[in-house]
Design a protein around this motif. Structure first.
Motif, PDB file in Angstrom:
ATOM      1  N   LEU A  38       0.807  -1.227   0.000  1.00 55.24           N
ATOM      2  CA  LEU A  38       0.000   0.000   0.000  1.00 55.24           C
ATOM      3  C   LEU A  38       0.839   1.275   0.000  1.00 55.24           C
ATOM      4  N   PRO A  39       1.879   1.398   0.819  1.00 57.61           N
ATOM      5  CA  PRO A  39       2.626   2.662   0.820  1.00 57.61           C
ATOM      6  C   PRO A  39       3.195   3.014  -0.551  1.00 57.61           C
ATOM      7  N   THR A  40       3.708   2.028  -1.279  1.00 58.84           N
ATOM      8  CA  THR A  40       4.272   2.301  -2.601  1.00 58.84           C
ATOM      9  C   THR A  40       3.179   2.707  -3.584  1.00 58.84           C
ATOM     10  N   LEU A  41       2.065   2.009  -3.579  1.00 63.47           N
ATOM     11  CA  LEU A  41       0.962   2.364  -4.477  1.00 63.47           C
ATOM     12  C   LEU A  41       0.426   3.753  -4.174  1.00 63.47           C
ATOM     13  N   ALA A  42       0.374   4.101  -2.879  1.00 63.95           N
ATOM     14  CA  ALA A  42      -0.176   5.396  -2.483  1.00 63.95           C
ATOM     15  C   ALA A  42       0.737   6.561  -2.846  1.00 63.95           C
ATOM     16  N   GLU A  43       1.979   6.290  -3.185  1.00 59.83           N
ATOM     17  CA  GLU A  43       2.863   7.366  -3.635  1.00 59.83           C
ATOM     18  C   GLU A  43       2.423   7.937  -4.977  1.00 59.83           C
ATOM     19  N   GLN A  44       1.736   7.118  -5.793  1.00 59.84           N
ATOM     20  CA  GLN A  44       1.357   7.535  -7.134  1.00 59.84           C
ATOM     21  C   GLN A  44      -0.143   7.635  -7.352  1.00 59.84           C
ATOM     22  N   TYR A  45      -0.929   6.908  -6.562  1.00 65.98           N
ATOM     23  CA  TYR A  45      -2.355   6.779  -6.836  1.00 65.98           C
ATOM     24  C   TYR A  45      -3.181   7.060  -5.580  1.00 65.98           C
ATOM     25  N   THR A  46      -4.451   7.371  -5.802  1.00 68.58           N
ATOM     26  CA  THR A  46      -5.424   7.304  -4.723  1.00 68.58           C
ATOM     27  C   THR A  46      -5.860   5.851  -4.612  1.00 68.58           C
ATOM     28  N   VAL A  47      -5.686   5.273  -3.448  1.00 72.17           N
ATOM     29  CA  VAL A  47      -5.918   3.836  -3.273  1.00 72.17           C
ATOM     30  C   VAL A  47      -7.090   3.627  -2.312  1.00 72.17           C
ATOM     31  N   LEU A  48      -8.056   2.814  -2.751  1.00 73.39           N
ATOM     32  CA  LEU A  48      -9.188   2.430  -1.912  1.00 73.39           C
ATOM     33  C   LEU A  48      -8.993   0.979  -1.487  1.00 73.39           C
ATOM     34  N   VAL A  49      -8.803   0.761  -0.200  1.00 76.47           N
ATOM     35  CA  VAL A  49      -8.601  -0.583   0.351  1.00 76.47           C
ATOM     36  C   VAL A  49      -9.924  -1.032   0.956  1.00 76.47           C
ATOM     37  N   VAL A  50     -10.542  -2.035   0.344  1.00 75.99           N
ATOM     38  CA  VAL A  50     -11.902  -2.435   0.692  1.00 75.99           C
ATOM     39  C   VAL A  50     -11.889  -3.688   1.562  1.00 75.99           C
ATOM     40  N   ASP A  51     -12.720  -3.690   2.598  1.00 77.70           N
ATOM     41  CA  ASP A  51     -13.077  -4.922   3.304  1.00 77.70           C
ATOM     42  C   ASP A  51     -14.406  -5.390   2.718  1.00 77.70           C
ATOM     43  N   LEU A  52     -14.395  -6.478   1.961  1.00 81.48           N
ATOM     44  CA  LEU A  52     -15.620  -6.971   1.338  1.00 81.48           C
ATOM     45  C   LEU A  52     -16.625  -7.401   2.401  1.00 81.48           C
ATOM     46  N   PRO A  53     -17.922  -7.219   2.131  1.00 78.96           N
ATOM     47  CA  PRO A  53     -18.942  -7.634   3.106  1.00 78.96           C
ATOM     48  C   PRO A  53     -18.766  -9.089   3.522  1.00 78.96           C
ATOM     49  N   GLY A  54     -18.833  -9.294   4.838  1.00 83.44           N
ATOM     50  CA  GLY A  54     -18.616 -10.613   5.409  1.00 83.44           C
ATOM     51  C   GLY A  54     -17.237 -10.804   5.990  1.00 83.44           C
ATOM     52  N   PHE A  55     -16.329  -9.830   5.752  1.00 84.44           N
ATOM     53  CA  PHE A  55     -14.940  -9.978   6.172  1.00 84.44           C
ATOM     54  C   PHE A  55     -14.422  -8.696   6.822  1.00 84.44           C
ATOM     55  N   GLY A  56     -13.417  -8.861   7.681  1.00 84.01           N
ATOM     56  CA  GLY A  56     -12.763  -7.712   8.282  1.00 84.01           C
ATOM     57  C   GLY A  56     -13.744  -6.809   8.989  1.00 84.01           C
ATOM     58  N   HIS A  57     -13.617  -5.502   8.748  1.00 91.37           N
ATOM     59  CA  HIS A  57     -14.508  -4.529   9.375  1.00 91.37           C
ATOM     60  C   HIS A  57     -15.873  -4.473   8.711  1.00 91.37           C
ATOM     61  N   SER A  58     -16.072  -5.231   7.631  1.00 89.77           N
ATOM     62  CA  SER A  58     -17.389  -5.321   6.976  1.00 89.77           C
ATOM     63  C   SER A  58     -18.056  -6.651   7.289  1.00 89.77           C
ATOM     64  N   SER A  59     -17.697  -7.268   8.404  1.00 87.57           N
ATOM     65  CA  SER A  59     -18.134  -8.636   8.674  1.00 87.57           C
ATOM     66  C   SER A  59     -19.569  -8.741   9.167  1.00 87.57           C
ATOM     67  N   GLY A  60     -20.225  -7.629   9.452  1.00 84.89           N
ATOM     68  CA  GLY A  60     -21.556  -7.686  10.046  1.00 84.89           C
ATOM     69  C   GLY A  60     -22.608  -8.303   9.149  1.00 84.89           C
ATOM     70  N   THR A  61     -22.638  -7.927   7.865  1.00 84.14           N
ATOM     71  CA  THR A  61     -23.704  -8.381   6.988  1.00 84.14           C
ATOM     72  C   THR A  61     -23.157  -8.745   5.612  1.00 84.14           C
ATOM     73  N   TRP A  62     -23.837  -9.682   4.973  1.00 83.10           N
ATOM     74  CA  TRP A  62     -23.590 -10.007   3.576  1.00 83.10           C
ATOM     75  C   TRP A  62     -24.852 -10.657   3.044  1.00 83.10           C
ATOM     76  N   ARG A  63     -24.996 -10.660   1.729  1.00 80.44           N
ATOM     77  CA  ARG A  63     -26.213 -11.213   1.152  1.00 80.44           C
ATOM     78  C   ARG A  63     -25.888 -11.954  -0.141  1.00 80.44           C
ATOM     79  N   GLU A  64     -26.796 -12.813  -0.512  1.00 77.88           N
ATOM     80  CA  GLU A  64     -26.634 -13.591  -1.733  1.00 77.88           C
ATOM     81  C   GLU A  64     -27.554 -13.045  -2.832  1.00 77.88           C
ATOM     82  N   PRO A  65     -27.146 -13.228  -4.104  1.00 71.17           N
ATOM     83  CA  PRO A  65     -25.882 -13.822  -4.543  1.00 71.17           C
ATOM     84  C   PRO A  65     -24.704 -12.941  -4.151  1.00 71.17           C
ATOM     85  N   LEU A  66     -23.693 -13.553  -3.563  1.00 73.52           N
ATOM     86  CA  LEU A  66     -22.619 -12.829  -2.904  1.00 73.52           C
ATOM     87  C   LEU A  66     -21.819 -11.966  -3.875  1.00 73.52           C
TER      88      LEU A  66
END
Length: 284
Positions: A38-66
């Motif tokens: 991430l640090p190297t990519l952020a030197e050149q780009y705006t970087v969005l680091v996503v926690d997909l639903p169901g994982f990490g800080h987005s672990s509360g909810t998810w729905r199907e079709p996933l």
């Protein structure tokens, strides 16, 4: 760094470049899997680091079709962040690569180019490894039904992750394993992970992934770690290389090359992204 509001998947934003790069992690993982690149990519780009639903800080909810729901959420996220006239670059690992492929296929207007790292579905996973994973999952399931302390289950999940995802698990940074296992600190969290895993396997198996790769309308880079146990690198031989479709295999590297071999991973990613920068300058 900034975090997103609660109506979208949890997102951390780094950098401030004119172009946006979206990072999508794999099954059971979270945005922290990108910490070494991430640090190297952020030197050149705006970087969005996503926690997909169901994982990490987005672990509360998810729905199907996933995977369809992931594409919908990511499309909304990019519309909010960049607008309709600024397509993004997407880098996905494992399940994140499948999600990136589905997103690029459904919304080529939003995705300028895509990196698919250690993506399942190009070739079948060897039966011997499938049996090994099944044994470990069965063992975890037994532990969940037994009076075993949460910390023991957490340690076992961390060991399984390191063994399956990394070429050199014993050399894995303590921060990497701690960042991963903090999301699986209770029996309930691990049980939810296993339930979600069954959905992930079913949906990936139903996708015509080789055909989707052939049909992509934008440049694509496909990467594998040479020693990937989960999605073996021999799948690379099935990919037809074209002017806009490159394939690279990173030596002595496992399923998560962004953690195992970050310098080598960046050595493949950065030139690919730079070609996109050149295209934008040429036609702007």
């Amino acid at each position: 760094m900034r975090t997103a509001s609660t109506d979208r998947p949890h997102v951390v934003t780094a950098g401030s470049g004119d172009r946006t790069v979206v990072l999508l992690h794999g099954y059971s993982d979270h945005g922290g899997t990108w910490q070494k690149v991430l640090p190297t990519l952020a030197e050149q780009y705006t970087v969005l680091v996503v926690d997909l639903p169901g994982f990490g800080h987005s672990s509360g909810t998810w729905r199907e079709p996933l995977i369809d729901s992931y594409v919908e959420a990511l499309s909304g996220l990019v519309d909010d962040r960049t607008g309709p006239d600024a397509p993004v670059s997407v880098i996905g690992n494992s399940l994140g690569a499948v999600t990136a492929l589905a997103w690029a296929s459904a919304r080529p207007d939003q995705v300028a180019d895509v990196v698919l790292s250690d993506m399942p579905g190009v070739a079948p996973i060897p039966r011997t490894w499938t049996r090994g994973v099944q044994f470990r999952v069965e063992r975890l399931t037994q532990l969940l039904s037994a009076p075993v302390p949460d910390r023991v289950v957490q340690q076992m999940v961390g060991a399984l992750y390191a063994t399956a995802a990394l070429r050199h698990p014993l050399r894995a940074d303590a921060s990497v394993r701690a960042g991963y296992t903090r999301h699986y600190a209770t029996h309930r969290q691990v049980a939810d992970l296993l339930a979600l895993g069954r959905v992930v396997i079913r949906e990936i198996a139903a996708l015509p992934i080789p055909q989707m790769i052939d049909d992509l309308a934008m440049p694509v880079l496909l990467l594998w770690g040479a020693n990937d146990l989960l999605t073996p690198a021999r799948a690379a031989r099935r990919i037809t290389v074209t002017a806009d479709r490159r394939v690279a295999v990173i030596p002595d590297c496992g399923h998560c090359p962004q953690l195992d071999c970050p310098s080598e991973f960046l050595a493949e990613i950065l030139p690919f992204l730079a070609r996109g920068d050149d295209r934008i300058r040429r036609y702007s």
